[in-house]
Structure formats: C-alpha cells, structure tokens
Design a protein around this motif. Structure first.
Motif, mmCIF file in Angstrom:
data_model
loop_
_atom_site.group_PDB
_atom_site.id
_atom_site.type_symbol
_atom_site.label_atom_id
_atom_site.label_comp_id
_atom_site.label_asym_id
_atom_site.label_seq_id
_atom_site.Cartn_x
_atom_site.Cartn_y
_atom_site.Cartn_z
ATOM 1 N N ASN A 113 -1.442 6.123 -4.151
ATOM 2 C CA ASN A 113 -0.802 5.161 -4.407
ATOM 3 C C ASN A 113 -1.293 4.609 -5.850
ATOM 4 O OD1 ASN A 113 -3.151 4.322 -3.449
ATOM 5 N ND2 ASN A 113 -2.342 2.817 -1.865
ATOM 6 N N SER A 155 3.038 8.087 -3.269
ATOM 7 C CA SER A 155 2.724 8.099 -1.608
ATOM 8 C C SER A 155 1.780 7.226 -1.052
ATOM 9 C CB SER A 155 2.509 9.646 -1.100
ATOM 10 O OG SER A 155 1.173 9.913 -1.659
ATOM 11 N N LEU A 156 1.591 7.167 0.319
ATOM 12 C CA LEU A 156 0.538 6.145 0.664
ATOM 13 C C LEU A 156 -0.645 6.483 0.540
ATOM 14 C CD1 LEU A 156 -0.043 4.044 2.751
ATOM 15 C CD2 LEU A 156 0.328 5.456 4.508
ATOM 16 N N ARG A 167 2.512 -0.248 -8.078
ATOM 17 C CA ARG A 167 3.077 1.063 -7.177
ATOM 18 C C ARG A 167 4.407 1.441 -7.076
ATOM 19 N NH1 ARG A 167 -1.329 -1.398 -2.804
ATOM 20 N NH2 ARG A 167 -3.080 0.010 -3.355
ATOM 21 N N THR A 177 0.884 -1.228 0.011
ATOM 22 C CA THR A 177 -0.115 -0.027 0.187
ATOM 23 C C THR A 177 0.984 1.209 -0.012
ATOM 24 O OG1 THR A 177 -1.782 -1.193 1.180
ATOM 25 C CG2 THR A 177 -1.842 1.104 1.279
ATOM 26 N N ASN A 178 1.896 1.080 0.896
ATOM 27 C CA ASN A 178 2.822 2.148 0.755
ATOM 28 C C ASN A 178 3.864 2.062 -0.381
ATOM 29 O OD1 ASN A 178 4.835 4.158 1.306
ATOM 30 N ND2 ASN A 178 4.720 3.999 3.365
ATOM 31 N N GLN A 205 7.632 1.001 0.335
ATOM 32 C CA GLN A 205 7.665 -0.485 0.729
ATOM 33 C C GLN A 205 7.287 -1.470 -0.492
ATOM 34 O OE1 GLN A 205 5.309 -0.187 4.191
ATOM 35 N NE2 GLN A 205 6.878 1.117 4.985
#
Ligand code: CMP
Length: 138
Positions: free
Chosen positions: A113, A109-110, A103, A92-93, A96
């Motif tokens: 996304n 960004s979170l 993504r 999601t972020n 990561q």
C-alpha cells in the motif's frame, strides 16, 4: 497532540519509481522533513518494527514484503501531524482510499500500500526512534 509523525515509502512505491511523486505530495501538504533515510531493511528488522502485528495472519507476508527492497524512512513535522498525515495517505486498503490521497494514487493492494503512517503520537515516537538517533533529526 504531537507535531511529528513517522512514514515509510514502501518497496512497491520505490520499485514503481514514485519516491519523488510521494515526497512532493508530502511537502505540498505542508509537512517538513526532519529526518530521512533510504535503506533496505532485513526481514529480522521488519519483524522487530512490526512486532505489534506478530500474531496477525499477515505478519509473514508483511515482513517479507517490507524487506523485499529499499524503502524511504522519514520523520515529518506539522501541526496535528499524525491525523493530518493519515488523511493525506488515505485508507490502509487503497480500494477504500479517497480521491487525491497517496494510496489512491500509488497503492496497489492492502499488503502493498505504498506508504506507512504512524497511528498515534506514541507510535510515531517509537517508530521514529527505531530508525533515527537524536543527531539525525533536524
Ligand atoms: P501499515 O500502515 O504499514 O501497518 C501495518 C500494515 O499491515 C498495513 O500498513 C498493511 O500494509 C498491512 N496489512 C494490514 N492488513 C493486511 C492484510 N489483511 N493482509 C496483508 N497486509 C495487511
């Protein structure tokens, strides 16, 4: 295990001109598009879609963002669709997200996304039915 999931290409990715690139990654990964729409939802519609997150601190930001411009909504079909699609989109972020995921490539960004992917078979069905009637699914 269901063979369908639901996705949205979010306003950030649409604004950046990445609809085509993202759809290409989705079909290259073996997903068949069984329903698709290009539309600009209202804030009230975004609030309804994300109502499970209503108590979260980011709900206002999320629903404003999702109604800030057009999105592409789609139902996708593939064996093990929900889990395989979450692998394809990445964490999601985006900080990561693994290399090669949607993504990682296209999210900033979170909050912004690039794509949404259902987190369960149950939610895939609910979310797909939010946007598409039976005669809009092929
Ligand atoms: P999505 O998969 O569409 O489901 C809920 C969304 O909420 C998620 O993607 C993120 O874009 C967003 N989200 C989750 N956590 C936060 C956060 N802390 N701040 C802003 N947005 C968030």
């Amino acid at each position: 295990m269901s063979n369908r999931t639901f996705t949205m290409i979010k306003p950030d990715a649409v604004r950046a001109g990445n609809i085509g690139n993202i759809l290409q990654m989705i079909t290259d990964a073996g997903f068949k598009i069984v329903a698709m729409k290009y539309l600009h939802i209202t804030t009230a519609q975004a609030e309804k879609f994300y109502e499970v997150h209503a108590s979260r601190p980011f709900y206002g930001e999320l629903t404003q963002f999702m109604s800030s411009g057009p999105i592409v909504a789609a139902i996708l079909e593939k064996e093990n669709a929900v889990a395989d699609f979450r692998k394809l989109i990445g964490a999601t972020n985006p900080a990561q997200a693994e290399e090669g995921t949607i993504r990682k490539k296209y999210a900033a960004s979170l909050g912004e996304n690039a794509v949404h992917g259902s987190d369960s078979d149950e939610n895939a069905k609910i979310e797909g039915e939010f946007y598409f009637s039976g005669i809009e699914q092929f």
